[in-house]
Design an enzyme around this catalytic site. Structure first.
Site, mmCIF file in Angstrom:
data_model
loop_
_atom_site.group_PDB
_atom_site.id
_atom_site.type_symbol
_atom_site.label_atom_id
_atom_site.label_comp_id
_atom_site.label_asym_id
_atom_site.label_seq_id
_atom_site.Cartn_x
_atom_site.Cartn_y
_atom_site.Cartn_z
ATOM 1 N N PRO A 2 0.382 1.234 -0.276
ATOM 2 C CA PRO A 2 -0.371 2.272 -0.296
ATOM 3 C C PRO A 2 -1.089 2.594 -1.136
ATOM 4 O O PRO A 2 -0.741 2.065 -2.007
ATOM 5 C CB PRO A 2 1.192 3.386 -0.943
ATOM 6 C CG PRO A 2 2.442 2.465 -0.446
ATOM 7 C CD PRO A 2 1.762 0.919 0.254
ATOM 8 N N GLU A 3 -2.331 2.782 -0.443
ATOM 9 C CA GLU A 3 -3.367 3.478 -1.510
ATOM 10 C C GLU A 3 -3.857 4.853 -1.700
ATOM 11 O O GLU A 3 -2.502 5.845 -1.058
ATOM 12 C CB GLU A 3 -4.791 2.262 -0.939
ATOM 13 C CG GLU A 3 -4.341 1.083 -0.286
ATOM 14 C CD GLU A 3 -5.585 0.726 -0.345
ATOM 15 O OE1 GLU A 3 -6.499 0.788 0.118
ATOM 16 O OE2 GLU A 3 -5.203 -0.795 0.182
ATOM 17 N N HIS A 111 17.360 -1.369 1.511
ATOM 18 C CA HIS A 111 16.347 -1.434 0.891
ATOM 19 C C HIS A 111 16.051 -0.280 0.165
ATOM 20 O O HIS A 111 14.817 0.214 -1.243
ATOM 21 C CB HIS A 111 14.697 -1.264 1.269
ATOM 22 C CG HIS A 111 15.012 -3.144 1.857
ATOM 23 N ND1 HIS A 111 15.075 -4.073 1.650
ATOM 24 C CD2 HIS A 111 14.409 -3.203 3.690
ATOM 25 C CE1 HIS A 111 14.524 -4.982 2.593
ATOM 26 N NE2 HIS A 111 14.970 -4.484 3.287
ATOM 27 N N ARG A 130 10.542 -4.901 -1.488
ATOM 28 C CA ARG A 130 9.985 -6.286 -2.739
ATOM 29 C C ARG A 130 10.655 -5.815 -4.000
ATOM 30 O O ARG A 130 10.324 -6.792 -4.777
ATOM 31 C CB ARG A 130 8.274 -6.458 -2.466
ATOM 32 C CG ARG A 130 8.102 -7.044 -1.116
ATOM 33 C CD ARG A 130 7.078 -7.659 -1.186
ATOM 34 N NE ARG A 130 6.843 -8.147 0.192
ATOM 35 C CZ ARG A 130 5.847 -8.537 0.588
ATOM 36 N NH1 ARG A 130 4.907 -8.062 -0.301
ATOM 37 N NH2 ARG A 130 5.288 -8.429 1.913
ATOM 38 N N ARG A 172 -20.409 -6.183 -15.588
ATOM 39 C CA ARG A 172 -19.758 -6.864 -14.957
ATOM 40 C C ARG A 172 -20.348 -8.293 -13.797
ATOM 41 O O ARG A 172 -21.356 -7.847 -13.024
ATOM 42 C CB ARG A 172 -18.895 -5.743 -13.942
ATOM 43 C CG ARG A 172 -18.454 -5.094 -14.389
ATOM 44 C CD ARG A 172 -16.789 -5.165 -15.519
ATOM 45 N NE ARG A 172 -17.410 -3.501 -16.178
ATOM 46 C CZ ARG A 172 -15.831 -3.631 -17.165
ATOM 47 N NH1 ARG A 172 -14.657 -4.887 -17.253
ATOM 48 N NH2 ARG A 172 -16.001 -2.854 -18.324
#
Length: 291
Positions: A2-3, A111, A130, A172
């Site tokens: 999920p983004e 889960h 997880r 950066r």
DNA sequence: GTGTTTGTTATCAA
DNA sequence: CTTGATAACAAACA
């Protein structure tokens, strides 16, 4: 995974729960929650949900008592809502409810880490294979601090400008992919959409961030917005685990240009898509189109 | 048994 | 203090 588009899809679905009251709460996995089950119960049961917000990939459930329930799905978290009607249909027919239809199996399953019962008889299941995801209860001041310290500008907001992005990138030296994945610098993009955004912009993911030109940054902003908007319209990308609040998969996978297409033909030049490891992540790009 | 999957944080180094 | 690079976390699958 999920983004931003996937979390936004869930957020919009769960808007149906606003103004309902949490009437019961069950915690099946203690590690998943920031506090004890007793504290969660005490804080949430009897409270009305008054709003749902999102920042980056973080869901923020605003409760009437001024507490905020933060939900992060991390890699494999799911939020599945079954209304009373869904459950009745599910219980009475062989083909069963929508979650079972699309994903298979009854809820809760092995889960399932937490269950919220809402007024009206609906249930919200937090599943997480997880156990990276979490539920966190915070007050306003803590919420503000978290948002302030951990989330950069995100696509589809007024703050996501080429000017801001130029400032972020120019200092950066690390590769552009690592910068775009860093939520403190830019929020919402994850592994899939970073690869896709860089392909759309013809920038090689290994390029040092400070070597990305001003014109390219302008394209990057435009293409990221376009990509994220389109992905939201298609209810996100399901690559393996992601499902929406009804347990249904997203439909954006069919539009992916590079992610998961190692060895396949580039849809622009026909050459093979490469896959390397960058910033610890599987990274897909076209070595011919992206410079 | 080994390697791989990823969002985020921890840790260590420069 | 900032930045960067990498390991670690958890669980399942090939």
């Amino acid at each position: 995974m999920p983004e931003l588009p996937e979390v936004e899809t869930i957020k919009r679905d769960l808007n149906a729960l606003v103004n309902k009251k949490i009437v019961a709460f069950k915690l099946l996995s203690p590690k998943t929650a920031s506090h004890s089950a007793a504290f969660f119960k005490k804080s949430l049961v009897g409270q009305k949900l008054i709003d749902i917000q999102r920042r980056g990939k973080l869901l923020i459930l605003v409760m009437q008592n001024g507490l905020y329930l933060l939900i992060h799905l991390k890699m494999t978290g799911q939020l599945i809502y079954q209304s009373r009607e869904t459950k009745i249909i599910g219980g009475h027919s062989l083909s069963s409810g929508s979650y079972e239809k699309s994903v298979g199996g009854k809820l809760p399953n092995k889960h399932t880490r937490a269950i919220f019962n809402f007024s009206g008889g609906g249930q919200l299941f937090f599943n997480d294979l997880r156990k990276f995801g979490y539920l966190k209860l915070v007050k306003k001041e803590e919420l503000d601090k978290i948002l302030q310290n951990n989330y950069g500008p995100e696509p589809l907001t007024p703050e996501f400008t080429a000017t801001k992005l130029k400032n972020i990138l120019k200092s950066r030296k690390t590769n552009i992919k690592a910068v775009l994945l860093n939520q403190k610098l830019i929020a919402g993009l994850g592994n899939i959409y970073v690869d896709e955004a860089l392909f759309a912009t013809k920038i090689k993911p290994t390029r040092p961030a400070n070597k990305v030109k001003a014109e390219e940054i302008e394209v990057l902003v435009r293409e990221s917005n376009k990509l994220i908007k389109k992905a939201i319209n298609h209810r996100g990308t399901t690559f393996n685990n992601y499902v929406d609040s009804k347990g249904k998969k997203g439909n954006f996978s069919q539009f992916l240009q590079v992610y998961g297409r190692k060895g396949e033909k580039c849809l622009v030049c026909g050459g093979p898509i490469s896959r390397i490891k960058l910033a610890g992540r599987g990274t897909h790009y076209c070595p011919n189109c992206q410079k």
